[in-house]
Design a protein around this motif. Structure first.
Motif, mmCIF file in Angstrom:
data_model
loop_
_atom_site.group_PDB
_atom_site.id
_atom_site.type_symbol
_atom_site.label_atom_id
_atom_site.label_comp_id
_atom_site.label_asym_id
_atom_site.label_seq_id
_atom_site.Cartn_x
_atom_site.Cartn_y
_atom_site.Cartn_z
ATOM 1 N N GLU A 1 -88.207 10.419 17.059
ATOM 2 C CA GLU A 1 -89.424 9.845 16.465
ATOM 3 C C GLU A 1 -89.782 8.503 17.092
ATOM 4 O O GLU A 1 -90.965 8.218 17.315
ATOM 5 N N LEU A 2 -88.793 7.692 17.403
ATOM 6 C CA LEU A 2 -89.061 6.405 18.058
ATOM 7 C C LEU A 2 -89.638 6.629 19.449
ATOM 8 O O LEU A 2 -90.571 5.927 19.872
ATOM 9 N N MET A 3 -89.090 7.581 20.158
ATOM 10 C CA MET A 3 -89.589 7.880 21.507
ATOM 11 C C MET A 3 -91.018 8.399 21.437
ATOM 12 O O MET A 3 -91.860 8.049 22.271
ATOM 13 N N ALA A 4 -91.310 9.243 20.459
ATOM 14 C CA ALA A 4 -92.666 9.784 20.308
ATOM 15 C C ALA A 4 -93.656 8.683 19.988
ATOM 16 O O ALA A 4 -94.825 8.739 20.378
ATOM 17 N N GLN B 1 -75.445 13.520 14.034
ATOM 18 C CA GLN B 1 -76.282 14.469 14.780
ATOM 19 C C GLN B 1 -77.628 14.688 14.095
ATOM 20 O O GLN B 1 -78.637 14.885 14.758
ATOM 21 N N THR B 2 -77.639 14.681 12.787
ATOM 22 C CA THR B 2 -78.867 14.916 12.021
ATOM 23 C C THR B 2 -79.776 13.695 12.041
ATOM 24 O O THR B 2 -80.955 13.783 12.396
ATOM 25 N N ILE B 3 -79.233 12.571 11.653
ATOM 26 C CA ILE B 3 -80.049 11.386 11.399
ATOM 27 C C ILE B 3 -80.458 10.686 12.691
ATOM 28 O O ILE B 3 -81.644 10.458 12.938
ATOM 29 N N PHE B 4 -79.488 10.360 13.535
ATOM 30 C CA PHE B 4 -79.812 9.538 14.694
ATOM 31 C C PHE B 4 -80.580 10.299 15.762
ATOM 32 O O PHE B 4 -81.432 9.720 16.438
ATOM 33 N N SER B 5 -80.315 11.586 15.911
ATOM 34 C CA SER B 5 -81.074 12.327 16.925
ATOM 35 C C SER B 5 -82.544 12.441 16.526
ATOM 36 O O SER B 5 -83.429 12.293 17.371
ATOM 37 N N LEU B 6 -82.836 12.653 15.255
ATOM 38 C CA LEU B 6 -84.228 12.752 14.821
ATOM 39 C C LEU B 6 -84.905 11.382 14.852
ATOM 40 O O LEU B 6 -86.052 11.268 15.295
ATOM 41 N N ARG B 7 -84.209 10.351 14.423
ATOM 42 C CA ARG B 7 -84.791 9.016 14.445
ATOM 43 C C ARG B 7 -85.097 8.579 15.877
ATOM 44 O O ARG B 7 -86.142 7.985 16.149
ATOM 45 N N GLU B 8 -84.210 8.901 16.815
ATOM 46 C CA GLU B 8 -84.455 8.572 18.223
ATOM 47 C C GLU B 8 -85.671 9.329 18.748
ATOM 48 O O GLU B 8 -86.525 8.760 19.438
#
Length: 152
Positions: A145-148, A136-143
């Motif tokens: 940032e990739l979308m942004a 929940q911490t790592i992949f949600s933030l990485r996703e």
């Protein structure tokens, strides 16, 4: 939606688990859990004597430091309250998780390395929850940032 009103009852035990995920400045991730167990009545402990009502029987902490691939770089445990004198020494065994990747077979890996008398049951039980918090911490933030950045 809350649960329906319960039948008349007496409160006996509370287990509280709090988990948090953090991004570190060095690019790694800290995933932490804190567990406490409290009784509404006093208990006798050979090591601690009388544990008063409301005083934690268990008060334990664990931190997993992970890389972006969910590979464990470091493990730290702390035991503020335990019912037995030997409990804090079991925390050292969790160093055996360094280098293990959270993913398929994670719980099996945990049991193999710190199962049975090798580790602390309460900290070991937190490992499943910590894995979920890591995702929940790592992949949600990485996703996010990739979308942004316009990259899916």
């Amino acid at each position: 939606m809350p649960l329906n009103a319960p039948a008349p009852r007496d409160h006996i035990h509370t287990r509280d688990i709090q988990c948090e995920g953090f991004r570190r400045e060095d690019g790694l991730w800290d995933i932490e859990a804190h567990i406490t167990d409290v009784k509404s009545y006093g208990i006798e402990s050979d090591w601690r004597g009388t544990v008063a009502p409301g005083e934690p029987i268990h008060d334990m902490w664990v931190r997993l430091t992970l890389d972006n691939d969910l590979c464990i770089q470091a493990v730290e445990t702390a035991f503020d309250a335990t019912p037995y004198e030997l409990c804090p020494s079991a925390g050292k065994s969790f160093q055996d998780l360094v280098g293990v990747q959270i993913g398929a077979g994670w719980i099996r890996q945990v049991k193999a390395r710190v199962g049975g008398t090798k580790g602390c049951t309460h900290v070991r039980e937190l490992m499943g929850v910590l894995a979920t918090v890591a995702f929940q911490t790592i992949f949600s933030l990485r996703e996010k940032e990739l979308m942004a950045a316009g990259d899916r």
